[in-house]
Design a protein around this motif. Structure first.
Motif, PDB file in Angstrom:
ATOM      1  N   GLY A  16     -28.735  -9.502  -7.674  1.00  0.00           N
ATOM      2  CA  GLY A  16     -28.828 -10.717  -6.877  1.00  0.00           C
ATOM      3  C   GLY A  16     -30.109 -10.762  -6.065  1.00  0.00           C
ATOM      4  O   GLY A  16     -30.856  -9.775  -5.968  1.00  0.00           O
ATOM      5  N   SER A  17     -30.363 -11.918  -5.437  1.00  0.00           N
ATOM      6  CA  SER A  17     -31.619 -12.127  -4.722  1.00  0.00           C
ATOM      7  C   SER A  17     -31.446 -12.180  -3.209  1.00  0.00           C
ATOM      8  O   SER A  17     -32.430 -12.085  -2.472  1.00  0.00           O
ATOM      9  N   PHE A  18     -30.209 -12.333  -2.725  1.00  0.00           N
ATOM     10  CA  PHE A  18     -30.005 -12.488  -1.287  1.00  0.00           C
ATOM     11  C   PHE A  18     -30.398 -11.227  -0.518  1.00  0.00           C
ATOM     12  O   PHE A  18     -31.179 -11.273   0.419  1.00  0.00           O
ATOM     13  N   MET A  19     -29.846 -10.097  -0.946  1.00  0.00           N
ATOM     14  CA  MET A  19     -30.025  -8.871  -0.185  1.00  0.00           C
ATOM     15  C   MET A  19     -31.486  -8.404  -0.135  1.00  0.00           C
ATOM     16  O   MET A  19     -32.013  -8.126   0.950  1.00  0.00           O
ATOM     17  N   PRO A  20     -32.175  -8.295  -1.277  1.00  0.00           N
ATOM     18  CA  PRO A  20     -33.572  -7.869  -1.205  1.00  0.00           C
ATOM     19  C   PRO A  20     -34.444  -8.845  -0.415  1.00  0.00           C
ATOM     20  O   PRO A  20     -35.351  -8.428   0.327  1.00  0.00           O
ATOM     21  N   ALA A  21     -34.155 -10.151  -0.523  1.00  0.00           N
ATOM     22  CA  ALA A  21     -34.934 -11.138   0.233  1.00  0.00           C
ATOM     23  C   ALA A  21     -34.625 -11.041   1.725  1.00  0.00           C
ATOM     24  O   ALA A  21     -35.505 -11.287   2.570  1.00  0.00           O
TER      25      ALA A  21
ATOM     26  N   LEU B 152     -30.736   0.799  -1.752  1.00  0.00           N
ATOM     27  CA  LEU B 152     -29.528   0.073  -1.379  1.00  0.00           C
ATOM     28  C   LEU B 152     -28.391   0.487  -2.309  1.00  0.00           C
ATOM     29  O   LEU B 152     -28.610   0.710  -3.499  1.00  0.00           O
ATOM     30  N   LYS B 153     -27.179   0.560  -1.741  1.00  0.00           N
ATOM     31  CA  LYS B 153     -26.037   0.943  -2.569  1.00  0.00           C
ATOM     32  C   LYS B 153     -24.780   0.267  -2.051  1.00  0.00           C
ATOM     33  O   LYS B 153     -24.530   0.203  -0.849  1.00  0.00           O
ATOM     34  N   ASN B 154     -24.002  -0.254  -3.004  1.00  0.00           N
ATOM     35  CA  ASN B 154     -22.692  -0.849  -2.702  1.00  0.00           C
ATOM     36  C   ASN B 154     -22.775  -1.965  -1.658  1.00  0.00           C
ATOM     37  O   ASN B 154     -21.921  -2.071  -0.766  1.00  0.00           O
ATOM     38  N   SER B 155     -23.795  -2.806  -1.772  1.00  0.00           N
ATOM     39  CA  SER B 155     -23.911  -3.945  -0.859  1.00  0.00           C
ATOM     40  C   SER B 155     -22.837  -4.969  -1.197  1.00  0.00           C
ATOM     41  O   SER B 155     -22.275  -4.974  -2.301  1.00  0.00           O
ATOM     42  N   TRP B 156     -22.550  -5.858  -0.234  1.00  0.00           N
ATOM     43  CA  TRP B 156     -21.545  -6.885  -0.512  1.00  0.00           C
ATOM     44  C   TRP B 156     -22.014  -7.820  -1.637  1.00  0.00           C
ATOM     45  O   TRP B 156     -21.200  -8.314  -2.403  1.00  0.00           O
ATOM     46  N   GLU B 157     -23.322  -8.032  -1.761  1.00  0.00           N
ATOM     47  CA  GLU B 157     -23.812  -8.884  -2.846  1.00  0.00           C
ATOM     48  C   GLU B 157     -23.582  -8.212  -4.197  1.00  0.00           C
ATOM     49  O   GLU B 157     -23.192  -8.874  -5.162  1.00  0.00           O
ATOM     50  N   TYR B 158     -23.795  -6.899  -4.256  1.00  0.00           N
ATOM     51  CA  TYR B 158     -23.526  -6.171  -5.495  1.00  0.00           C
ATOM     52  C   TYR B 158     -22.056  -6.285  -5.869  1.00  0.00           C
ATOM     53  O   TYR B 158     -21.711  -6.514  -7.041  1.00  0.00           O
TER      54      TYR B 158
ATOM     55  N   ASP C 242     -27.442   4.215 -10.213  1.00  0.00           N
ATOM     56  CA  ASP C 242     -26.615   4.688  -9.103  1.00  0.00           C
ATOM     57  C   ASP C 242     -26.831   3.844  -7.845  1.00  0.00           C
ATOM     58  O   ASP C 242     -25.941   3.723  -7.009  1.00  0.00           O
ATOM     59  N   HIS C 243     -28.003   3.241  -7.702  1.00  0.00           N
ATOM     60  CA  HIS C 243     -28.322   2.421  -6.530  1.00  0.00           C
ATOM     61  C   HIS C 243     -29.503   1.496  -6.853  1.00  0.00           C
ATOM     62  O   HIS C 243     -30.146   1.645  -7.885  1.00  0.00           O
ATOM     63  N   ASP C 244     -29.755   0.581  -5.944  1.00  0.00           N
ATOM     64  CA  ASP C 244     -30.937  -0.270  -6.060  1.00  0.00           C
ATOM     65  C   ASP C 244     -32.132   0.442  -5.442  1.00  0.00           C
ATOM     66  O   ASP C 244     -31.999   1.150  -4.433  1.00  0.00           O
TER      67      ASP C 244
ATOM     68  N   ILE D 135     -37.746  -5.555  -7.275  1.00  0.00           N
ATOM     69  CA  ILE D 135     -36.619  -4.673  -7.557  1.00  0.00           C
ATOM     70  C   ILE D 135     -37.026  -3.696  -8.658  1.00  0.00           C
ATOM     71  O   ILE D 135     -37.278  -4.095  -9.793  1.00  0.00           O
ATOM     72  N   ARG D 136     -37.118  -2.423  -8.314  1.00  0.00           N
ATOM     73  CA  ARG D 136     -37.530  -1.398  -9.282  1.00  0.00           C
ATOM     74  C   ARG D 136     -36.370  -0.964 -10.175  1.00  0.00           C
ATOM     75  O   ARG D 136     -36.556  -0.690 -11.352  1.00  0.00           O
ATOM     76  N   GLN D 137     -35.191  -0.842  -9.603  1.00  0.00           N
ATOM     77  CA  GLN D 137     -34.004  -0.528 -10.398  1.00  0.00           C
ATOM     78  C   GLN D 137     -32.795  -1.142  -9.719  1.00  0.00           C
ATOM     79  O   GLN D 137     -32.827  -1.450  -8.521  1.00  0.00           O
ATOM     80  N   SER D 138     -31.736  -1.362 -10.502  1.00  0.00           N
ATOM     81  CA  SER D 138     -30.606  -2.126  -9.990  1.00  0.00           C
ATOM     82  C   SER D 138     -29.285  -1.433 -10.282  1.00  0.00           C
ATOM     83  O   SER D 138     -29.059  -0.945 -11.386  1.00  0.00           O
ATOM     84  N   GLN D 139     -28.417  -1.433  -9.302  1.00  0.00           N
ATOM     85  CA  GLN D 139     -27.094  -0.847  -9.462  1.00  0.00           C
ATOM     86  C   GLN D 139     -26.246  -1.663 -10.439  1.00  0.00           C
ATOM     87  O   GLN D 139     -25.469  -1.090 -11.199  1.00  0.00           O
ATOM     88  N   ILE D 140     -26.419  -2.989 -10.446  1.00  0.00           N
ATOM     89  CA  ILE D 140     -25.630  -3.847 -11.324  1.00  0.00           C
ATOM     90  C   ILE D 140     -25.979  -3.593 -12.787  1.00  0.00           C
ATOM     91  O   ILE D 140     -25.207  -3.909 -13.687  1.00  0.00           O
TER      92      ILE D 140
END
Length: 338
Positions: free
Chosen positions: A134-139, A116-122, A166-168, A157-162
């Motif tokens: 955040g937890s909304f998008m992965p859930a 995932l990259k550049n989601s609205w939650e991010y 570079d991405h989730d 979540i293995r890695q996080s953009q926040i």
């Protein structure tokens, strides 16, 4: 000018009816919000009211259950998991949900690896200054996959953009973890925290009360020059008796008294052997530092108990009232009250 318009992007339909104030996405009513202002305000408000932990669970639960709705939508379209993997990028990308790429898919094991990259939650979390994903998008995607596989799918979540990546990278797999269990777990945790807080308050108040009891119970009262009175109250256990003996040893010398009057009026009528031995020990302690011990408040019942005990209390001068004890002490010192 026409009040209705529509556009098709990536095979997905967007429709507007300005007269009715209506926006539709794929034929369903939808709504548009600014991410870093309006939606950020929504997230901030939820966290302010609920607290960070509860807010995260609210978003996680909402995301998952919304994902189940989307999964049902895909099922109605007769799409299997492989088909969904192909349409997800356009479906969510066109709606502003960010980039999604299915990196690995194993229908047999019901496992998926998603990028995932550049989601609205991010973007909201970034505007909030968050440092944890955040937890909304992965859930949400867990809900979609749960609906498609017909079994509960959870995520890690293995890695996080926040966090600067570079991405989730999010891994999905069958699990007995559910949003309902998480809700119950948080409720139990909150209940436990409340109980622990109450227990801590009770412990603090108990310590304060014990300290107050120590101060008020059996005070040392200098009634006249050379004479101090210690009223004994209630029932004495090991802790109370030890405290009083220590208090006596530490404080009596400063009064420079010759006589210690122990007033037994406030003792329990049922004088226990332990209390009788304690009184004898206290009197002996006073004798060791050069004071003479006098017992007062001796009722007929108490005198019988003392005479029948083997504690040696009968060796002390005993009187029925405190007044008699004080007069006796003064008389022994060659003094009297005029």
């Amino acid at each position: 000018m026409s009040q209705e318009s529509s556009i098709n992007i990536g095979g997905l339909s967007f429709q507007w009816n300005l007269e009715k104030g209506q926006f539709k996405y794929e034929g369903e009513d939808a709504v548009l919000f600014w991410i870093s202002s309006a939606m950020k305000t929504l997230f901030d408000s939820i966290e302010e009211i609920s607290g960070l932990e509860s807010a995260s669970l609210v978003l996680e639960t909402t995301g998952f259950r919304q994902g189940l709705v989307v999964g049902e939508y895909f099922q109605k379209m007769k799409l299997n998991i492989s088909d969904v993997a192909k349409v997800l990028p356009n479906t969510y990308g066109s709606a502003g949900w960010g980039e999604i790429v299915i990196k690995e898919l194993d229908p047999g094991k019901k496992s998926i690896l998603v990028q995932l990259k550049n989601s609205w939650e991010y973007k909201i979390n970034q505007a909030q200054g968050k440092t944890k994903a955040g937890s909304f998008m992965p859930a949400h995607y867990a809900g979609i996959f749960s609906g498609l596989f017909g079994t509960n799918i959870w995520y890690e979540i293995r890695q996080s953009q926040i966090e600067g990546k570079d991405h989730d990278i999010v891994e999905y797999f069958p699990s007995d973890i559910t949003v309902t269990k998480n809700i119950h777990q948080l409720a139990r945790q909150k209940e436990t925290e409340q109980i622990q807080m109450l227990e801590a308050v009770v412990e603090d108040k108990t310590r304060e009360l014990q300290g107050l009891v120590k101060e008020l119970s059996s005070p040392i009262i200098p009634v006249l020059e050379g004479v101090v009175v210690v009223p004994l109250l209630g029932r004495y256990d090991e802790a109370r008796s030890t405290d009083l003996i220590e208090k006596t040893l530490n404080n009596l010398p400063k009064y420079q008294a010759d006589y210690l009057i122990l007033d037994l009026t406030g003792l329990d009528k049922d004088l226990s052997d332990y209390t009788a031995h304690f009184i004898h020990k206290l009197g002996s302690t006073a004798n060791l530092i050069g004071m003479k011990t006098i017992l007062v408040g001796i009722s007929p019942e108490l005198s019988i108990i003392i005479s029948n005990s083997n504690t040696g209390l009968a060796q002390y001068d005993c009187f029925q009232t405190l007044q008699h004890g004080i007069y006796y002490a003064l008389g022994q010192a060659g003094r009297k009250i005029i």
